[in-house]
Write an enzyme that holds these catalytic residues in place. Structure first.
Site, PDB file in Angstrom:
ATOM      1  N   SER A 139       0.663  -0.788   6.347  1.00  0.00           N
ATOM      2  CA  SER A 139       1.838  -1.145   5.518  1.00  0.00           C
ATOM      3  C   SER A 139       2.822  -2.819   6.081  1.00  0.00           C
ATOM      4  CB  SER A 139       2.237   0.507   5.690  1.00  0.00           C
ATOM      5  OG  SER A 139       3.739  -0.516   4.700  1.00  0.00           O
ATOM      6  N   TYR A 152       7.217   7.338   5.966  1.00  0.00           N
ATOM      7  CA  TYR A 152       6.227   6.721   5.990  1.00  0.00           C
ATOM      8  C   TYR A 152       5.799   6.111   6.901  1.00  0.00           C
ATOM      9  CZ  TYR A 152       3.110   3.314   3.703  1.00  0.00           C
ATOM     10  OH  TYR A 152       2.121   2.692   2.941  1.00  0.00           O
TER      11      TYR A 152
END
Length: 240
Positions: A139, A152
């Site tokens: 990410s 996350y």
């Protein structure tokens, strides 16, 4: 020179929608044979029917036995596995102080532990072949500090370290491990996140297309680069 994908066997997790679906279509367009893994059997079979040579492999990535079965079924059907794309994952949009521990443990299991399991499962197959590519989807949040995304992004930081060290360890075996760092992508990812923030989730519609990120995954396999970044993420990186 880029690697030809014609006839290659590509196993993709989280393939029923979003980035996984787009990646499956992109690899199929390059002549690859694709094994599609996700929990939704009906969606997988519908998708497989639209591709030239595809196998639906219903899989629960949180179940170790199910992941082992996914790899074994793909290998039994095609006789080899050339590429593993670890795309299955989930977000968690919540401040550190409010992160539920049970939810965070499950997030770690999906975003990190299941990826480790999948890599370990394909390793003997790729070692015997003397070749293979593993692409783990990270990410762009690991390249910046975004309040509300620490639970996350911390799982993706762990995935980055795991992947880049595996790249060094697997290199002598003829296996290349790469990371892809998407930016915000126009999928249902935001809405499916743990403790999702509706406003933040809605912002995803303004992100990159899933097809664009699917192309980055193909690029990672063809180039063998250690890390491939979406342009939006690349712009945030400091010069070396």
């Amino acid at each position: 020179m880029t690697t030809s994908l014609s006839g290659k066997v590509v196993l993709i997790t989280g393939a029923s929608s979003g980035i996984g679906l787009a990646a499956a279509q992109a690899f199929a367009a390059q002549g690859a044979r694709v094994a599609l893994a996700a929990r939704s059997e009906d969606k997988l079979r519908e998708l497989a029917a639209t591709l030239p040579d595809a196998l639906a492999v219903p899989t629960d990535m949180l179940n170790e036995t199910s992941v082992a079965r996914m790899v074994a079924q793909t290998h039994a059907h095609y006789g080899r596995i050339d590429v593993l794309v670890n795309n299955a994952g989930r977000g968690m949009h919540v401040p550190v102080a409010q992160a539920g521990l049970a939810e965070y443990r499950e997030l770690l299991e999906l975003n990190v532990v299941s990826v480790l399991n999948a890599m370990q499962q394909v390793l003997p197959i790729m070692t015997a072949q003397g070749s293979g590519n593993i692409v783990n989807i990270s990410s762009g949040t690991t390249k910046s500090l975004v309040p509300g995304l620490a639970p996350y992004s911390s799982t993706k930081h762990a995935l980055n370290n795991l992947s880049l060290i595996a790249r060094e360890e697997f290199r002598p075996l003829g296996i290349t491990v790469s990371l892809v760092h998407p930016g915000m992508t126009a999928t249902d990812f935001g809405y499916n996140s743990v403790q999702s923030d509706p406003k933040r989730a809605a912002a995803y519609v303004q992100g990159d297309s899933a097809e664009y990120v699917g192309g980055l995954i193909v690029q990672a396999v063809q180039s063998g680069e250690a890390e491939v970044y979406a342009e939006s993420v690349q712009r945030r990186l400091k010069p070396a």
